[in-house]
Structure formats: structure tokens, C-alpha cells
Design a protein around this motif. Sequence first.
Motif, short mmCIF file in Angstrom:
data_model
loop_
_atom_site.label_atom_id
_atom_site.label_comp_id
_atom_site.label_asym_id
_atom_site.label_seq_id
_atom_site.Cartn_x
_atom_site.Cartn_y
_atom_site.Cartn_z
N SER A 144 0.86 -1.18 0.00
CA SER A 144 0.00 0.00 0.00
C SER A 144 0.90 1.23 0.00
CB SER A 144 -0.91 0.01 1.24
OG SER A 144 -0.14 0.17 2.42
N ILE A 145 0.31 2.38 -0.19
CA ILE A 145 1.08 3.62 -0.16
C ILE A 145 1.75 3.79 1.19
CG2 ILE A 145 0.95 6.14 -0.28
CD1 ILE A 145 0.66 4.84 -2.96
N ASP A 148 4.76 1.42 1.46
CA ASP A 148 5.83 1.90 0.59
C ASP A 148 6.53 3.12 1.19
OD1 ASP A 148 5.38 -0.10 -1.17
OD2 ASP A 148 4.48 1.13 -2.74
N SER A 192 5.72 2.26 -5.16
CA SER A 192 4.76 2.82 -6.09
C SER A 192 5.33 4.05 -6.81
CB SER A 192 3.48 3.21 -5.34
OG SER A 192 2.60 3.91 -6.20
N TRP A 193 5.04 4.14 -8.10
CA TRP A 193 5.49 5.29 -8.87
C TRP A 193 4.79 6.57 -8.44
CZ3 TRP A 193 9.69 5.55 -11.73
CH2 TRP A 193 10.26 4.35 -12.18
N LYS A 194 3.67 6.43 -7.77
CA LYS A 194 2.99 7.61 -7.23
C LYS A 194 3.86 8.30 -6.17
CE LYS A 194 -1.67 5.74 -7.95
NZ LYS A 194 -2.93 5.31 -7.27
N ILE A 195 4.76 7.53 -5.58
CA ILE A 195 5.69 8.08 -4.60
C ILE A 195 7.01 8.44 -5.26
CG2 ILE A 195 6.97 7.59 -2.47
CD1 ILE A 195 4.76 5.65 -1.71
N ILE A 197 7.87 9.16 -8.50
CA ILE A 197 7.92 10.27 -9.46
C ILE A 197 8.01 11.63 -8.76
CG2 ILE A 197 6.62 11.49 -11.23
CD1 ILE A 197 5.72 8.80 -12.31
N PRO A 198 7.15 11.92 -7.76
CA PRO A 198 7.29 13.23 -7.08
C PRO A 198 8.65 13.39 -6.38
CG PRO A 198 5.16 12.25 -6.60
CD PRO A 198 5.95 11.20 -7.29
#
Length: 395
Positions: A144-145, A148, A192-195, A197-198
Motif C-alpha cells: 500500500s502507499i 511503501d 509505487s510510482w505515485k511516490i 515520481i514526485p
Amino acid sequence: MDNERNFTKRLDWPLIFILIAFLIVSLLAISSAQTSGQYAGNFVFLQFRWYVIAAFIIAFVMYFEPDQYKKMSWYLYGFGILLLLVLIFLPEGKGQLGERINGAKSWYHLPIGNIQPAEFMKTFFILATAHLISKHHEKFSIKSIKTDLWLLVKIGITLIVPLGFIMQQPDLGSSLVFIAITAALVIVAGISWKIIIPIFAGTAVVGGALLWMAVYMQEFLEETFGFQPYQFARINSWLDPYAYTGGDGYHLITSLNAIGSGEIFGKGYLGREVYVPENHTDFIFAVIGEEWGFVGASLVICLFFLLIYHLTKTTLLLKDPFCTYVCAGIIAMITFHVFENIGMTIQLLPITGIPLPFISYGGSSLMGNALALGLVFSMKFHYRTYMFSTLDEEE
């Protein structure tokens, strides 16, 4: 006889032949570089001695199984931190155990030679981080976010400790290597790439801002963050070396002249005409480019590509997550070393004092890389042991 045959089958022979090729290239390049008379001593003999020691390191490391390194990883990490910590308190005067060289306190000055603990800490850091990631995924099988982010925090803490000691020396080159290793492990860890990339985008922005400040706000960085003037000089001489021909730009200008004068086929062995400082260590690629030309330099780059390709194949072969993460970290370490060293000799990147793996003269670099490749040999060797034993039982 069967045991001997089984032993030879389990050895990673392609990797052995690649290392032999590096040995030949290294000795040829150093034998030519040392004729410039910059330093007294037979560096060819000394480099061969370091290669012999490196071979023993690989054989010793290969003896132990990957599971044993997984258990020892945090102890080795702690040992590496201890080496970096002790270095801080050593006397740094001329001839002392912790003498500064070019403004950096990065070596133990021992009778056998100068030993740089950061070179070994790179591999210890890879082992500890690989252990951390594999254990985290075992504990949190459902991602999960939140999990991660927690993994990212743990990796960050593991990085900050050695990075802080190394930047204190200061050693910008090794610091960048640690960051490159961490970036690679974060990617292969499956965060996760949601983490990612930023974070990567933010890092790029911060890095760009620091570079801009290093050019236009040097006084502010010196007063606020303790940067040293020689560090800014490297940036300035990188961007415009011909404005600093009497100082930091001299290294880069001579390197560019040497490589450019080699043209397509080079001037031949011992055909050097351009004097390049530190040409047997950090600027060994300038010697290769001048004497062997574009063709010879390209072949050396292809040799590195072959090494990285082989290590990548080995990584894909291994099924254990810990082994996969370790190999990924080693690939990132070697790749960054090669890219930075060659890049700085052709003005693609700033000069940071990073040696060319397996070719530049230096005991610490060679032994540190041998330690890393010894782990790859171990993983390949013992993985094959498991396969053959299973086949024998079935037969």
C-alpha cells in the motif's frame, strides 16, 4: 574428479574472463601512464599486487552462501560505519594516519597503502539495504502507499548515516555513488510510482537549484552550508575550463586535448604526447583515448557494457529477492562509476575524483569492487549448487 568437475561448472567463467580482460587493459594503460614521471614507483607491479589481493577477496567472499551474507549484512554495515567514524578522530597532519589529501580526509594511511573505507562501505550499504527491502516485503506481503512510504523512510535512514560521514570528509564523488545506489534500489524495490515520481522530480529540482546556486550564489552556500571554495572551482572549471587554465581547468583541458588528439586509431602504445595530471588514477581514460583512439576507447566502453550486461543476466537468473537487490545495487554502483569517470574526462560531467573501475590504479577501489563482485560470484556459485544437487537427486 566429479566434485572438481562440478566445482568448475559452478564458477562464473564469463565474469572471470571479463576481469582478466580488465586486468590486461589496466596494466597496459598504467604502464604507459607511469612513464610521465608524475610519481616515483612501479605502479604496474603495485596494481598487479592489488589484483592478486582482489582475487583472494573474491575467492574468500565466494566461499560463503548468500544466506550468510544476509545474516551478516547489518554487522558489516555497522563495521563500515565504525571505520568511517574512527577516521574522523584520527590525527590529520602530514604523515599521520588520517592525513588529508587534496582537502579530503578519506583514507587510512597504512604501510601497505592508502585504504579508503567508503569504497567498502558501498558494498556494506548495498547488503544492508537489500536485507531491509527483502525483510520489509516479507512482513508486508500486501503493498500500500503507507507500507511503501515506511520502506522509503527506512531506506532513507540507512542512507543518511554513512552519507553524513562521507560528506563530512568531504567526498562528493562517493556521496553521489551512494545516492545512485539508493535510487536504483528504490526503483527495483517496487515502491509505487505515485511516490517515486514526485520524489525524483523534487530531487531534480533541488539538484538544479543547487547547481544554479553553485554558479551564482557561492558565498551564500559557503556561509550557510559550509561548502568549500575548491568545490565551486570544480563547477566553474567544468563549465568554462579555459577561464581556469592555471588551476582547476588544467586537468580538464589536458584530458580533452589528450583524448581529442588520439583521433580514430590513437597514437599507439607509449605514444603519449599530452601531459595529463593523475593520468594513472582518475584520468586513466585520457591515456586510453590518446594511445588507442576512438576505436580503443570504444572497445573499453564495450567491455564495461559486457560486464554490466552479464551482471544484469545474473540478476534476472537469481530467484531470491535479497540476491536480486544486491546485484541491482552492484550494477548501479559500477554503472555510475563508469559514467561519472568517463563523463568527467570529456566535460560531460564535473570532475569529482571517481576512479574508473578495474582500470584506474588504486587498491581501495579495486578491493571494494572485488568485494562486490565476490558477492555475485557467491550467488551464482551457490545457486548453481542448488540446481545441480536437485538434478542429481532426480537422476
